[in-house]
Design an enzyme around this catalytic site. Structure first.
Site, PDB file in Angstrom:
ATOM      1  CG  ASP A  68      -2.618  -9.135  -7.539  1.00  0.00           C
ATOM      2  OD1 ASP A  68      -3.674  -8.479  -7.526  1.00  0.00           O
ATOM      3  OD2 ASP A  68      -1.770  -8.791  -6.587  1.00  0.00           O
ATOM      4  CG  ASP A  78      -3.329 -10.225  -3.957  1.00  0.00           C
ATOM      5  OD1 ASP A  78      -4.467 -10.043  -4.364  1.00  0.00           O
ATOM      6  OD2 ASP A  78      -2.525 -10.093  -4.432  1.00  0.00           O
ATOM      7  CB  CYS A 117      29.242 -15.640   1.209  1.00  0.00           C
ATOM      8  SG  CYS A 117      29.333 -15.142  -0.513  1.00  0.00           S
TER       9      CYS A 117
END
Lengths: 822, 46
Positions: free
Chosen positions: A502, A696, A101
């Protein structure tokens, strides 16, 4: 069984639909994107990529436009002049999977018109690109990388690459000097050990070897021991002896005594023990550094530089007079234009236009909220449907988002810390060793016995035990897609008793999906769905995305978007509408029929035509594919779970009962979330928080250990000890369960190492104090105990599937299975 | 035994020389990217 896509390796659902001549044969592809990428690679003559790659390519994904990087003030931030009128910048490469890549990206960059130099660092996944600003623009360079299926983003140059590089070089240099010194000093010590008083070694020769060993241990002391002496000085200044103090004392005492013996020709030399000790300890520290830097690099992908700008109206009455300015430069009273799909740059009031706004980042409420003239909007929320004009009231540090970030700062400063196990043990060790050495000296009246005690019981294995096991565990977590920011957080996580979860964005995807539907008229479910898909086809509203999936679409014309209400159009059977009950009732001419939702958390979307009501669709914020699995795994490993969310209480309750979480709180503000965690902490619980999103961040900072989902807001990640980055978002949450498993395993190994190292020291201490330990016994004992600790620590990097209880195996098999979801 | 008088200082000098060579390599950036050289042999047409 269908064939695999030649480019990305996913199954091909429609054979023959996408095919192209690549790398000498006709290949099948799974989608138009893969076909385009493979054709682009082949057109560039870069097919070699397919021969050398070791992992399938990432499937192409849509990316946000890169034009913002071309703005002069954005350029000034990330690009620097590189001579000859060129500009140079560092790009973070994303979605890179293997070395092929990187080669492909480098070749593509080098062939992009206007790019003069491009080089890719294979270890850091960063590209340095120099381009001619007269011939090309950054957005064109980024577009070239995106055309072959990867993504690139300018990297914030404020982050200090050079500091990181120098740190690594300095660590390697120390390690090398200590390693070579240790090897060679051992050579000089060896004849004396073999001889052992037999008299075959001439005294002059032995003396020569001692001098040579002294000459090579001196550089080890000068170049390599800095960290230990600096650490010990710090510990002594604070009157808290840790692991560095006994090591520094052992090194200093052993070296001075050996030097004395060399100069006077009397007594024993411990040069080889000292050099080996330093080498082993530095090797552990280097591994720790390498793992930490790798985690930091993985996090850099998230901290990519995004320009925060605003479209200010020069003339408040003329929507055409926009100019782009930095968001923090806005002042109260400025009118800004917020296009659909962009974030609101300042807190303010809507002056013109109406749209819906996604406030989930601030409140945790996933359902978008309608805003029209006069409504208040907050900075950082996302405008979804129509452009609106906002009169700014507070910008920059005055915004609500900035206030939440400050709350997080304060919570981080007050974060409770557990005293590390290693420090407690080192504390006790130091005093025991010093006391024994003093006693042995006083008792035998022989300073050499005290030196033997200090060198033989230098807590080498003890100091290696924790960092090696924790580094191995961090490496293991990196493979699972978790960046660990603070190694000591593993100890906290292993001791955790309560996990606070959460909802929006953590257990759920923060995206709606169809939960159920009910028809009222003559049209059947398939026909209603086809209508809904066609109506919502072009909409950007989060509720509309629930209808994105494949399937037939009814032919429609004249689509009209009514922000906050719904969409109207004209179909075969006359006008149709989708949206709120009131909006559809206008067309249906009757009040909405009674329909019981399948779930308290579901949001209704109505469909009607001129003749009457057609259907109601129940949409719900979709659970992450791995949410149920992860929650079950966490509960089974004996953790108490809590669901605390800013979303509506009934939605939170519905989710909690579905996932069998007994303790839950809905409608909680960031302050209330902190209070909840603090209450648990006052009860003596050790709390870990799993969260995402700006709201959060303060709670993550306050909890003992914090795990953030990598897709969330920067503020949340900055406060987390663990960041879940797994490339496949369907496996991200499952990695949280992996964190707990790896942490517990690592801490078990650390405790084993401590037990072993302490046992060794307990045996060595009386033997050395009794005068039974000479230089060669000390060297042998130290090497043996350290090796056992090192081998044991390597187990922390072991596979997840082996022998760690049933749930661990299930979480890893789940990771494998979830590949098919992508 | 006499040979040691030459050989031991020689070995010390060799170690110092090795250290100096390593220092040069380190400062020259040879250890900054340890993954690339392994793959460079596969792409000989650069």
């Amino acid at each position: 069984m269908s064939a695999a896509c030649f480019h990305c390796g996913l199954p091909v659902d429609a054979p023959g639909r996408w095919r192209a001549q690549v790398a000498g044969a006709v290949r099948e592809f799974c989608c138009a994107g893969c076909e385009a990428v493979a054709t682009a690679i082949a057109a560039g003559g870069l097919e070699r990529y397919y021969e050398t790659r070791t992992a399938p390519a990432p499937a192409p994904q849509p990316c946000a436009p890169a034009a913002a990087y071309d703005e002069p003030q954005a350029l000034a931030q990330f690009a620097a002049p590189a001579g000859e009128g060129l500009l140079e910048a560092t790009l973070i490469l994303e979605r890179v999977r293997c070395a092929a890549c990187l080669w492909l990206v480098e070749q593509t960059l080098a062939r992009t018109p206007g790019v003069r130099r491009a080089s890719v660092n294979y270890a850091t996944h960063r590209a340095t690109v120099a381009w001619d600003p007269r011939a090309t623009r950054p957005s064109a360079i980024i577009a070239a990388v995106r055309a072959i299926g990867y993504d690139a983003a300018p990297w914030d140059p404020q982050r200090q690459t050079l500091v990181e590089r120098d740190e690594r070089r300095a660590a390697l240099w120390r390690l090398f000097v200590a390693g070579f010194g240790a090897m060679q000093t051992m050579m000089y010590a060896f004849p004396a050990y073999i001889d052992e008083g037999a008299g075959t070694l001439a005294p002059e020769a032995e003396n020569l070897m001692r001098w040579a060993a002294f000459a090579l241990t001196l550089p080890v002391l000068i170049f390599s021991c800095g960290p230990f002496f600096a650490g010990a000085a710090r510990e002594i200044r604070r009157l808290r002896p840790g692991m560095d103090t006994p090591i520094a004392i052992g090194i200093a005492a052993g070296f001075s005594a050996s030097a004395w013996a060399t100069f006077t020709g009397a007594g024993a030399v411990y040069f080889d023990s000292i050099a080996m000790l330093v080498f082993l300890l530095l090797a552990a520290r280097y591994l720790e550094l390498a793992v930490r830097q790798r985690a930091a690099r993985a996090l850099d992908r998230l901290a990519r530089w995004v320009p925060e700008s605003a479209l200010r109206l020069r003339d408040p009455t003329d929507p055409g007079s926009v100019e782009r300015v930095a968001a923090h430069a806005l002042v109260a009273g400025d009118r800004v234009l917020v296009p659909a799909g962009e974030r609101v740059p300042a807190d303010g009031t809507v002056e013109a236009g109406s749209s819906t706004v996604d406030e989930s980042l601030l409140t945790g409420e996933p359902a978008p909220i309608a805003k029209s003239a006069g409504a208040r909007v907050a900075a950082g929320t996302l405008n979804l449907e129509q452009p609106i004009v906002v009169r700014a009231e507070r910008a920059g540090s005055g915004t609500r988002a900035a206030a939440i970030a400050r709350l997080a700062e304060r919570a981080a400063a007050e974060k409770p810390r557990l005293v590390a196990l290693a420090d407690r043990i080192a504390h006790a060790t130091t005093w025991a060793v010093l006391a024994t050495a003093a006693f042995a000296w006083w008792h035998s009246a022989d300073p050499w016995i005290a030196i033997a005690v200090l060198v033989a019981t230098c807590p080498c294995a003890l100091a290696l035990g924790a960092p090696l096991a924790l580094s191995a565990a961090a490496g293991r977590l990196m493979q699972a897609g978790v960046a660990l920011k603070r190694a000591s957080a593993l100890e906290t996580l292993a001791a955790t008793t309560d996990v606070v979860l959460d909802k929006t964005g953590t257990l759920t995807r923060g995206r709606f999906s169809l939960r159920g539907l009910r028809t009222f008229g003559t049209a059947d479910e398939a026909a209603c769905l086809a209508l809904a898909r066609a109506l919502e086809a072009g909409a950007t509203h989060p509720l509309a995305r629930a209808f994105d999936g494949p399937g037939p679409r009814a032919p429609l014309s004249g689509l009209e978007n009514h922000p906050g209400r719904g969409i109207a159009a004209r179909g075969d059977a006359g006008r149709v509408r989708i949206g709120t009950a009131a909006f559809c009732a206008e067309l249906a001419g009757a009040p909405a029929p009674e329909a019981a939702p399948p779930d308290r958390a579901a949001t209704p979307v109505w469909l009607a035509d001129e003749r009457g009501w057609l259907a109601v669709f129940w949409l719900e914020d979709a659970l992450r594919a791995d949410a149920a699995q992860t929650v079950r795994a966490l509960a089974q490993s004996g953790l108490r779970l809590h669901l605390v969310s800013g979303d509506r209480a009934e939605a939170v309750g519905a989710l909690a009962s579905r996932l069998e979480i007994a303790r839950f709180v809905g409608g909680a503000t960031p302050e209330e979330k902190i209070a909840y965690v603090e209450r648990l902490q006052r009860e003596g619980r050790i709390v870990a928080m799993v969260g995402d999103g700006l709201n959060d961040a303060p709670v993550l900072a306050r909890a003992h250990a914090a795990i953030a989902i990598g897709s969330g807001a920067d503020a949340a990640q900055a406060r987390a000890d663990f960041v879940l980055l797994a490339e496949r978002t369907e496996a991200r949450l499952a990695a949280a369960a992996e964190c707990f498993a790896v942490a517990r395993r690592a801490m078990r190994i650390v405790r084993q190492n401590f037990a072993w190292a302490s046992a060794y020291n307990l045996v060595a201490l009386p033997l050395a104090a009794g005068g039974f330990v000479g230089p060669w016994e000390a060297a042998l004992g130290m090497a043996a105990s350290s090796f056992i600790v090192v081998l044991n620590a390597a187990r922390a990097a072991g596979g997840a599937a082996t022998g760690d209880g049933p749930w661990k195996a299930s979480s890893s098999s789940f990771l494998c299975r979830s590949r098919s979801y992508c | 035994m006499e040979s040691l008088i030459v050989l031991v200082p020689l070995s010390v000098a060799l170690v110092l020389l090795t250290g100096w060579i390593f220092w040069r390599a380190l400062a020259g950036g040879q250890f900054d990217d340890l993954e690339r050289p392994g793959t460079d042999v596969l792409s000989d047409d650069r």
